[in-house]
Design a protein around this motif. Structure first.
Motif, short mmCIF file in Angstrom:
data_model
loop_
_atom_site.label_atom_id
_atom_site.label_comp_id
_atom_site.label_asym_id
_atom_site.label_seq_id
_atom_site.Cartn_x
_atom_site.Cartn_y
_atom_site.Cartn_z
N LYS A 114 -3.14 4.68 -16.92
CA LYS A 114 -2.16 4.90 -15.86
C LYS A 114 -2.44 3.95 -14.70
O LYS A 114 -3.60 3.71 -14.34
CB LYS A 114 -2.19 6.35 -15.37
N VAL A 115 -1.38 3.44 -14.11
CA VAL A 115 -1.47 2.50 -12.99
C VAL A 115 -1.62 3.29 -11.69
O VAL A 115 -0.95 4.30 -11.48
CB VAL A 115 -0.21 1.61 -12.93
N THR A 116 -2.50 2.83 -10.82
CA THR A 116 -2.70 3.50 -9.54
C THR A 116 -2.63 2.49 -8.40
O THR A 116 -2.55 1.28 -8.61
CB THR A 116 -4.06 4.23 -9.52
N ASP A 117 -2.64 3.02 -7.17
CA ASP A 117 -2.67 2.22 -5.93
C ASP A 117 -1.49 1.25 -5.83
O ASP A 117 -1.61 0.18 -5.22
CB ASP A 117 -3.98 1.44 -5.82
N PHE A 118 -0.34 1.63 -6.41
CA PHE A 118 0.82 0.73 -6.33
C PHE A 118 1.37 0.72 -4.90
O PHE A 118 1.61 1.74 -4.29
CB PHE A 118 1.91 1.15 -7.33
N GLY A 119 1.54 -0.48 -4.38
CA GLY A 119 2.12 -0.65 -3.05
C GLY A 119 1.16 -0.46 -1.89
O GLY A 119 1.51 -0.74 -0.74
N LEU A 120 -0.06 0.00 -2.15
CA LEU A 120 -0.97 0.29 -1.04
C LEU A 120 -1.45 -0.96 -0.31
O LEU A 120 -1.82 -0.89 0.86
CB LEU A 120 -2.19 1.08 -1.54
N SER A 121 -1.44 -2.10 -0.98
CA SER A 121 -1.96 -3.32 -0.34
C SER A 121 -1.14 -3.71 0.89
O SER A 121 -1.62 -4.44 1.75
CB SER A 121 -1.99 -4.48 -1.34
N ARG A 122 0.10 -3.20 0.98
CA ARG A 122 0.93 -3.51 2.16
C ARG A 122 0.34 -2.93 3.44
O ARG A 122 0.66 -3.37 4.54
CB ARG A 122 2.34 -2.95 1.97
N TYR A 123 -0.50 -1.89 3.31
CA TYR A 123 -1.00 -1.18 4.48
C TYR A 123 -2.44 -1.55 4.82
O TYR A 123 -3.04 -0.98 5.72
CB TYR A 123 -0.88 0.33 4.27
N VAL A 124 -3.01 -2.53 4.10
CA VAL A 124 -4.37 -2.97 4.37
C VAL A 124 -4.40 -3.76 5.68
O VAL A 124 -3.54 -4.61 5.92
CB VAL A 124 -4.89 -3.85 3.20
N LEU A 125 -5.41 -3.49 6.50
CA LEU A 125 -5.53 -4.21 7.77
C LEU A 125 -6.63 -5.28 7.73
O LEU A 125 -6.88 -5.95 8.71
CB LEU A 125 -5.86 -3.21 8.90
N ASP A 126 -7.28 -5.43 6.58
CA ASP A 126 -8.36 -6.41 6.40
C ASP A 126 -7.76 -7.80 6.21
O ASP A 126 -7.05 -8.06 5.25
CB ASP A 126 -9.19 -6.01 5.17
N ASP A 127 -8.06 -8.74 7.15
CA ASP A 127 -7.50 -10.10 7.07
C ASP A 127 -7.92 -10.82 5.80
O ASP A 127 -7.17 -11.62 5.24
CB ASP A 127 -7.93 -10.92 8.29
N GLU A 128 -9.13 -10.57 5.32
CA GLU A 128 -9.60 -11.23 4.11
C GLU A 128 -8.83 -10.76 2.88
O GLU A 128 -8.75 -11.46 1.89
CB GLU A 128 -11.10 -10.98 3.91
N TYR A 129 -8.30 -9.56 2.98
CA TYR A 129 -7.56 -9.01 1.84
C TYR A 129 -6.10 -9.45 1.85
O TYR A 129 -5.50 -9.69 0.83
CB TYR A 129 -7.65 -7.48 1.84
N THR A 130 -5.53 -9.56 3.05
CA THR A 130 -4.10 -9.86 3.16
C THR A 130 -3.81 -11.35 3.17
O THR A 130 -2.66 -11.76 3.05
CB THR A 130 -3.52 -9.22 4.44
N SER A 131 -4.81 -12.19 3.31
CA SER A 131 -4.62 -13.64 3.30
C SER A 131 -5.12 -14.23 2.00
O SER A 131 -6.21 -13.90 1.53
CB SER A 131 -5.36 -14.29 4.47
N SER A 132 -4.34 -15.13 1.42
CA SER A 132 -4.75 -15.72 0.15
C SER A 132 -5.99 -16.59 0.29
O SER A 132 -6.60 -16.98 -0.70
CB SER A 132 -3.61 -16.55 -0.44
N ALA A 133 -6.38 -16.88 1.52
CA ALA A 133 -7.61 -17.65 1.75
C ALA A 133 -8.82 -16.74 1.81
O ALA A 133 -9.96 -17.20 1.75
CB ALA A 133 -7.50 -18.45 3.05
#
Length: 650
Positions: A527-546
């Motif tokens: 089963k797939v989990t955590d769908f869509g949650l990455s939109r709410y991450v505040l960690d710059d290292e996580y939200t930037s492709s760099a």
């Protein structure tokens, strides 16, 4: 001997009894490489029962020369006319296509009569092939595009349903491993007609009577208890996941809609029917029961079809083996497992084979079922409940540490298993997520981890979800699987595609699909989990492709370069997830760092073929890794592709 050129039809060759047809055709090059030039050459084509062969041809002497190519008849998927291109010369006015594993073979007949003769004979010869197509492209593939529908993927599904006669397709899928010999009537019409699809079930509506498929104990005062096998009347359907109903004593309340089935319809009321069970899960259950003649009926890997799975000890001291029998429909809408034993309904078929082996390795002696322990998840812990009182939660043990904080296993109200994510303060845009959680709770699918609710009245906030006992797919692949078969691994991938196809239909983008973000149930369902949650991450290292935490190894070029997310970027990530599955959890691009991956993947680098994946399995991965998002399949396409492959391998 007459010359084969012109309008001469079929040359009889009495010295070769297996030869069915022979003609000179114009053949178009297949352009297996994009750089290959397009050309047309005369070839002598010979059809036998097993093969199409085409030869270089000397028109002056009317003789064949060297063999130029062959097509195995058993690999042919479709034979149809092709619409001629505009302003095509006279010698290319009567084209037809032969579709097989390597793509379309385009052939041009001298006359319409010869073309129809070949199409008729070829359809007759291939009518029992496994992979006959339902749709085809009526126009040519030219300049990397289908002229009929402008799709730019050569493997794209056809855009036209095959022509019908009397309302039925003129194709037939082989429904058993051993085809029946053609009857004189079948010879006359050349292709047996497939059965009509079963009548569509009416949509549920107030006043309808339903039967409880599972026991349900009320979680709130508004809920109504369900007792397996008893009837209930639907009163109101204001929510897709919770219906208001009354029992036979007049008591009213809300029931989970996925716990009931319409009375008089379906197989769900029979204990031997195990829906949503794949081949590997059926074999594990039957071997655990270890009863000679133990059986169950499950959904086939092909949608709308069913399979009988049977355990036999063969009358000796052997540990036993599992046999799988497809339940096949007849043109008269009856069903059979063994030829000549046809029944009007599947329950009638099962009842007969409980008393008679009739072609099976054993009669069906013992019903084996997991229905009692396999009740599906509900959308929330009771109707209308999305805010959960933390005092009702009991924390039992820590499961791990995720992007947002600690995840623990616990109980709700002391009896319901749940997983609790304790959100680390400052890691999430909490207010935005809380609003979204109300929508996410309504997403319900057998291959998605169910969100039960949230605790937002204190800090840290909690996210309460379904608990899956086998944990993270990545760890399951690395630590718990013992010598899995490639088919078992493909079944796991199919679980993911079905959950993602549901999200795709709901216009939901995951953004972080990977083996680490899938969980495994007690019976091996993924089963797939955590769908869509990455939109709410505040960690710059996580939200930037760099950033070092960004899922670079699962991201396509348009995300790496421009941060453009879509369902098609999820498809790319699924291809990488499938690679993880077939390498049993290896790290993608393990020798490269993130900077090197961005450069090389954008330049065309792709993951290698895993040892456990043959070319057909690997081709599913590679089609997910097309440079252009539009050239990648949809998840619904992937579900169909994997279904067809599993059905063929079954």
């Amino acid at each position: 001997m007459r010359n084969l050129r012109g309008d001469v039809a079929v040359k009889a060759d009495w010295t070769m009894s297996e030869k069915l047809l022979e003609n000179v055709f114009m053949k178009r090059s297949q352009q297996k490489k994009k750089t290959s030039p397009l050309n047309y050459k005369e070839r002598l084509f010979i059809l036998t029962k097993n093969k199409i062969s085409y030869y270089d041809y000397d028109p002056e002497k009317g003789k064949k020369k060297g063999l130029k190519g062959t097509v195995d008849v058993e690999k042919i998927k479709c034979v149809e006319n092709v619409c001629p291109e505009e302003n095509s010369p006279a010698e290319r006015q009567y084209p037809f296509q032969i579709i097989y594993d390597e793509g379309p073979l385009y052939v041009f007949a001298k006359t319409d009569k010869i073309r129809e003769q070949w199409i008729h004979k070829l359809k007759q010869v291939v009518r029992f092939n496994k992979d006959l197509m339902q749709k085809y492209h009526p126009c040519f593939w030219v300049d990397s595009m289908w002229l009929c529908c402008q799709q730019e993927v050569k493997q794209a599904l056809g855009c036209r349903v095959l022509e019908t006669h009397n309302g039925a397709f003129t194709r037939s899928r082989r429904e058993s491993r051993k085809p029946l010999p053609p009857t004189p009537a079948e010879e006359k019409i050349s292709r047996p007609l497939p059965p009509q699809p079963p009548p569509r079930q009416p949509d549920p509506s107030p006043g309808m009577t339903v039967i409880a498929e599972y026991e349900y104990t009320p979680m709130t005062e508004q809920d109504l208890q369900l007792r397996k096998g008893e009837e209930y009347t639907i009163l109101e359907m204001v929510d897709a996941n919770w219906w208001r109903a009354s029992d036979q004593y007049g008591k009213e309340g809300y029931i989970p809609s996925n716990y009931v089935v319409e009375a008089g319809n379906g197989l769900e009321k029979f204990d031997w029917y195990c829906s949503h069970m794949n081949r590997s899960q059926a074999e594990n259950l039957l071997r655990t029961e270890n009863k000679d003649g133990g059986f169950l009926v499950r959904d086939s890997s092909k949608a709308g079809k069913y399979t009988v799975s049977l355990f036999t000890k063969g009358g000796g001291d052997t540990p036993g083996s599992c046999r799988h029998y497809n339940i096949c429909p007849t043109p008269q809408s009856q069903f059979y497992v063994a030829e000549k034993h046809n029944f009007s309904t599947i329950p009638d078929l099962i009842n007969y084979h409980q008393h008679n082996a009739a072609g099976m390795v054993s009669r069906l002696k013992y019903i084996v079922s997991n229905r009692a322990m396999n009740a599906p998840s509900t959308a929330g812990l009771g109707y209308g409940v999305w805010e959960i009182d933390p005092r009702h939660l009991t924390f039992i043990k820590e499961l791990g540490n995720g992007q947002f904080g600690v995840v623990k296993y616990g109980k709700w109200q002391g009896q319901h298993d749940v997983a609790i994510k304790m959100i680390k303060e400052g890691s999430m845009s909490e207010d935005d997520f809380i609003e979204e959680a109300k929508v996410m709770m309504k997403l319900r699918h057998k291959n998605l981890v169910q969100l039960y609710g949230v605790c937002t009245k204190q800090r840290p906030i909690y996210i309460v979800t379904e608990f899956l006992s086998n944990g993270c797919l990545l760890n399951y692949l690395r630590e718990d699987l013992n010598h899995p078969s490639p088919i078992r691994l493909l079944e796991m991938c199919k679980d993911v595609t079905e959950g993602m196809a549901y999200l795709e239909a709901q216009q939901y983008i995951h953004r972080d699909l990977a083996a680490r973000n899938c969980l495994v149930d007690y019976n091996g369902t993924v089963k797939v989990t955590d769908f869509g949650l990455s939109r709410y991450v505040l960690d710059d290292e996580y939200t930037s492709s760099a950033g070092s935490k960004f899922p670079v190894r699962w991201s396509p070029p348009e995300v790496l370069l421009y941060c453009k997310f879509s369902s098609k970027s999820d498809v790319w990530a699924f291809g990488v997830l499938m690679w993880e599955v077939y390498t049993l959890g290896r790290m993608p691009y393990e020798r490269l760092n993130n900077t090197e991956i961005v450069e090389k993947v954008s330049g065309g680098l792709r993951l290698y073929r895993p040892q456990l994946a043959n070319e057909r399995f690997y081709s599913i991965m590679t089609i997910c890794w097309q440079d252009k998002p539009d050239e990648r399949p949809t998840f619904q396409d992937l579900v169909g592709t994997i279904e067809d492959l599993l059905y063929e391998l079954q």
